[in-house]
Design an enzyme around this catalytic site. Structure first.
Site, PDB file in Angstrom:
ATOM      1  N   ASN A  60     -49.449  51.381-100.137  1.00  0.00           N
ATOM      2  CA  ASN A  60     -48.975  52.364-101.124  1.00  0.00           C
ATOM      3  C   ASN A  60     -47.731  51.778-101.795  1.00  0.00           C
ATOM      4  O   ASN A  60     -46.673  51.698-101.175  1.00  0.00           O
ATOM      5  CB  ASN A  60     -48.631  53.673-100.397  1.00  0.00           C
ATOM      6  CG  ASN A  60     -47.923  54.674-101.300  1.00  0.00           C
ATOM      7  OD1 ASN A  60     -47.959  54.553-102.524  1.00  0.00           O
ATOM      8  ND2 ASN A  60     -47.277  55.660-100.695  1.00  0.00           N
ATOM      9  N   TRP A  61     -47.901  51.354-103.047  1.00  0.00           N
ATOM     10  CA  TRP A  61     -46.775  50.724-103.747  1.00  0.00           C
ATOM     11  C   TRP A  61     -45.770  51.764-104.273  1.00  0.00           C
ATOM     12  O   TRP A  61     -44.720  51.376-104.780  1.00  0.00           O
ATOM     13  CB  TRP A  61     -47.293  49.875-104.909  1.00  0.00           C
ATOM     14  CG  TRP A  61     -47.782  48.520-104.489  1.00  0.00           C
ATOM     15  CD1 TRP A  61     -47.898  48.044-103.215  1.00  0.00           C
ATOM     16  CD2 TRP A  61     -48.206  47.446-105.362  1.00  0.00           C
ATOM     17  NE1 TRP A  61     -48.372  46.750-103.231  1.00  0.00           N
ATOM     18  CE2 TRP A  61     -48.575  46.360-104.528  1.00  0.00           C
ATOM     19  CE3 TRP A  61     -48.332  47.302-106.742  1.00  0.00           C
ATOM     20  CZ2 TRP A  61     -49.036  45.149-105.047  1.00  0.00           C
ATOM     21  CZ3 TRP A  61     -48.792  46.099-107.251  1.00  0.00           C
ATOM     22  CH2 TRP A  61     -49.137  45.038-106.418  1.00  0.00           C
ATOM     23  N   LYS A  62     -46.109  53.041-104.189  1.00  0.00           N
ATOM     24  CA  LYS A  62     -45.227  54.097-104.733  1.00  0.00           C
ATOM     25  C   LYS A  62     -44.863  53.754-106.180  1.00  0.00           C
ATOM     26  O   LYS A  62     -45.685  53.206-106.891  1.00  0.00           O
ATOM     27  CB  LYS A  62     -43.992  54.268-103.854  1.00  0.00           C
ATOM     28  CG  LYS A  62     -44.307  54.365-102.373  1.00  0.00           C
ATOM     29  CD  LYS A  62     -43.141  54.832-101.570  1.00  0.00           C
ATOM     30  CE  LYS A  62     -43.489  54.744-100.094  1.00  0.00           C
ATOM     31  NZ  LYS A  62     -42.631  55.532 -99.249  1.00  0.00           N
ATOM     32  N   HIS A  94     -49.262  63.032-100.122  1.00  0.00           N
ATOM     33  CA  HIS A  94     -48.172  62.237 -99.526  1.00  0.00           C
ATOM     34  C   HIS A  94     -46.937  63.127 -99.409  1.00  0.00           C
ATOM     35  O   HIS A  94     -46.680  63.962-100.273  1.00  0.00           O
ATOM     36  CB  HIS A  94     -47.892  61.020-100.410  1.00  0.00           C
ATOM     37  CG  HIS A  94     -46.990  60.019 -99.755  1.00  0.00           C
ATOM     38  ND1 HIS A  94     -45.638  60.207 -99.655  1.00  0.00           N
ATOM     39  CD2 HIS A  94     -47.265  58.837 -99.141  1.00  0.00           C
ATOM     40  CE1 HIS A  94     -45.106  59.175 -99.007  1.00  0.00           C
ATOM     41  NE2 HIS A  94     -46.074  58.330 -98.692  1.00  0.00           N
ATOM     42  N   GLU A 119     -43.960  62.611-100.038  1.00  0.00           N
ATOM     43  CA  GLU A 119     -43.056  62.540-101.192  1.00  0.00           C
ATOM     44  C   GLU A 119     -43.546  63.457-102.315  1.00  0.00           C
ATOM     45  O   GLU A 119     -42.749  63.939-103.125  1.00  0.00           O
ATOM     46  CB  GLU A 119     -42.925  61.078-101.658  1.00  0.00           C
ATOM     47  CG  GLU A 119     -42.071  60.281-100.682  1.00  0.00           C
ATOM     48  CD  GLU A 119     -42.346  58.787-100.652  1.00  0.00           C
ATOM     49  OE1 GLU A 119     -43.032  58.272-101.556  1.00  0.00           O
ATOM     50  OE2 GLU A 119     -41.861  58.136 -99.703  1.00  0.00           O
ATOM     51  N   GLU A 149     -48.360  60.636 -91.140  1.00  0.00           N
ATOM     52  CA  GLU A 149     -47.117  59.973 -91.524  1.00  0.00           C
ATOM     53  C   GLU A 149     -45.938  60.901 -91.232  1.00  0.00           C
ATOM     54  O   GLU A 149     -45.647  61.803 -92.031  1.00  0.00           O
ATOM     55  CB  GLU A 149     -47.121  59.665 -93.021  1.00  0.00           C
ATOM     56  CG  GLU A 149     -48.239  58.768 -93.468  1.00  0.00           C
ATOM     57  CD  GLU A 149     -47.874  58.039 -94.747  1.00  0.00           C
ATOM     58  OE1 GLU A 149     -47.811  56.818 -94.715  1.00  0.00           O
ATOM     59  OE2 GLU A 149     -47.608  58.700 -95.766  1.00  0.00           O
ATOM     60  N   GLY A 178     -40.158  54.813 -94.627  1.00  0.00           N
ATOM     61  CA  GLY A 178     -39.093  54.050 -95.268  1.00  0.00           C
ATOM     62  C   GLY A 178     -37.804  53.998 -94.466  1.00  0.00           C
ATOM     63  O   GLY A 178     -36.773  53.530 -94.967  1.00  0.00           O
ATOM     64  N   SER A 190     -43.113  53.124 -91.631  1.00  0.00           N
ATOM     65  CA  SER A 190     -42.418  51.913 -91.181  1.00  0.00           C
ATOM     66  C   SER A 190     -43.324  50.942 -90.415  1.00  0.00           C
ATOM     67  O   SER A 190     -42.891  50.324 -89.440  1.00  0.00           O
ATOM     68  CB  SER A 190     -41.177  52.279 -90.363  1.00  0.00           C
ATOM     69  OG  SER A 190     -40.256  52.997 -91.178  1.00  0.00           O
ATOM     70  N   GLY A 216     -46.243  51.426 -96.755  1.00  0.00           N
ATOM     71  CA  GLY A 216     -45.466  51.512 -97.989  1.00  0.00           C
ATOM     72  C   GLY A 216     -44.767  50.191 -98.288  1.00  0.00           C
ATOM     73  O   GLY A 216     -45.367  49.249 -98.806  1.00  0.00           O
ATOM     74  N   GLY A 217     -43.481  50.114 -97.940  1.00  0.00           N
ATOM     75  CA  GLY A 217     -42.646  48.968 -98.303  1.00  0.00           C
ATOM     76  C   GLY A 217     -43.259  47.612 -97.992  1.00  0.00           C
ATOM     77  O   GLY A 217     -43.173  46.681 -98.804  1.00  0.00           O
TER      78      GLY A 217
HETATM   79  C1  PEP Z   1     -45.667  55.469 -97.157  1.00  0.00           C
HETATM   80  O1  PEP Z   1     -45.084  55.537 -98.214  1.00  0.00           O
HETATM   81  O2  PEP Z   1     -46.759  56.037 -97.044  1.00  0.00           O
HETATM   82  C2  PEP Z   1     -45.057  54.724 -96.052  1.00  0.00           C
HETATM   83  C3  PEP Z   1     -45.612  54.776 -94.880  1.00  0.00           C
HETATM   84  O3  PEP Z   1     -43.918  54.005 -96.340  1.00  0.00           O
HETATM   85  P1  PEP Z   1     -43.201  52.896 -95.384  1.00  0.00           P
HETATM   86  O4  PEP Z   1     -44.302  52.026 -94.813  1.00  0.00           O
HETATM   87  O5  PEP Z   1     -42.301  52.139 -96.306  1.00  0.00           O
HETATM   88  O6  PEP Z   1     -42.493  53.649 -94.318  1.00  0.00           O
END
Ligand code: PEP
Length: 244
Positions: free
Chosen positions: A6-8, A92, A94, A162, A168, A207, A228-229
């Site tokens: 997930n590049w957000k 999600h 967010e 999640e 993050g 994470s 994500g990241g």
């Molecule tokens: C996400 O945005 O779904 C996520 C899990 O982010 P990260 O891996 O950066 O915690």
């Protein structure tokens, strides 16, 4: 196993090169996992063209419940599909927190995704306050129930657990906490969808990094990861995929 990046709201034209690098790495990566990458919507068509013929599927990060209409700024699942997307992340945290998305709204979007032939990845997760109050499993299983419309019964879809506080932050739940939550989600899916509910992939997200991927991906009832990241750099995402 399903591993989705997930590049957000990260990624300009330079992201196409990262996706291409990942696609060529996957040509040689010994993995049976399904791999998806969900860039900002404006990059979907370019990534689809750049990785054509590879193991990489491209998806969206959200969609509207309806196929079209006077909804300025929104994108329908049909539009994502028209750009070449085959999956979409929905609900999600967010979007739940920043855009007021309720379970009911998420369920409408899941319907939209299925109508357009996209695979929904439905996100659920508790806040730190909810976990500290001892209510994490009740919160998450209620989100699973409320975010899945009946139309999902025979469909190809996944749940992503999640924890909001793990996204993050560099923090992750303990292996025992993840296994307990995934078991609770599995029982919820099995009681709603019987045999089919035992096969729905339950991804872990929050994470996930190259250093912890092997441990997280081999826990009971963990059927993949939402990343994500660490999905922004092809090398990191490839290392996670290789750990599966
Ligand atoms: C996400 O945005 O779904 C996520 C899990 O982010 P990260 O891996 O950066 O915690």
């Amino acid at each position: 196993m399903l591993i989705v990046g997930n590049w957000k709201m990260y990624g300009l034209a330079g992201g196409v090169g990262e996706a291409r690098a990942l696609a060529s790495a996957l040509d040689t990566a010994p993995t049976a996992a399904r791999i998806g990458l969900c860039p900002p919507a404006l990059l979907i068509a370019r990534l689809v063209a750049a990785v054509a013929g590879s193991k990489l599927s491209i998806g969206g990060q959200d969609c509207h419940a309806l196929s079209e209409g006077a909804y300025t700024g929104d994108l329908s699942a049909e539009m994502l599909g028209d750009a070449g997307a085959t999956l979409v992340i929905l609900g999600h945290s967010e979007r739940r927190a920043g855009h007021g998305e309720t379970d009911q709204i998420v369920a409408g979007k899941v319907n939209g995704a299925l109508r357009a032939g996209l695979m929904p990845i439905v996100c659920v997760g508790e806040t730190l306050e909810q976990r500290q109050a001892g209510g994490a499993e009740a919160v998450v299983t209620a989100q699973v129930v409320g975010s899945l419309p009946d139309s999902v019964a025979e469909a190809d879809f996944a749940i992503a657990y999640e924890p909001v506080w793990a996204i993050g932050s560099g923090l992750t739940p303990t292996p025992a906490e993840i296994e307990a939550m995934h078991a609770a989600i599995r029982e919820t899916l099995a009681s709603r969808f019987s045999g089919a509910g035992r096969k729905i992939p339950i991804l872990y997200g929050g994470s996930v990094k190259p250093a912890n991927a092997a441990e997280l991906l081999h826990l009971n009832e963990v059927g993949g990861a939402l990343v994500g990241g660490a999905s922004l750099k092809a090398k990191d995402f490839e290392a996670i995929i290789r750990a599966a």
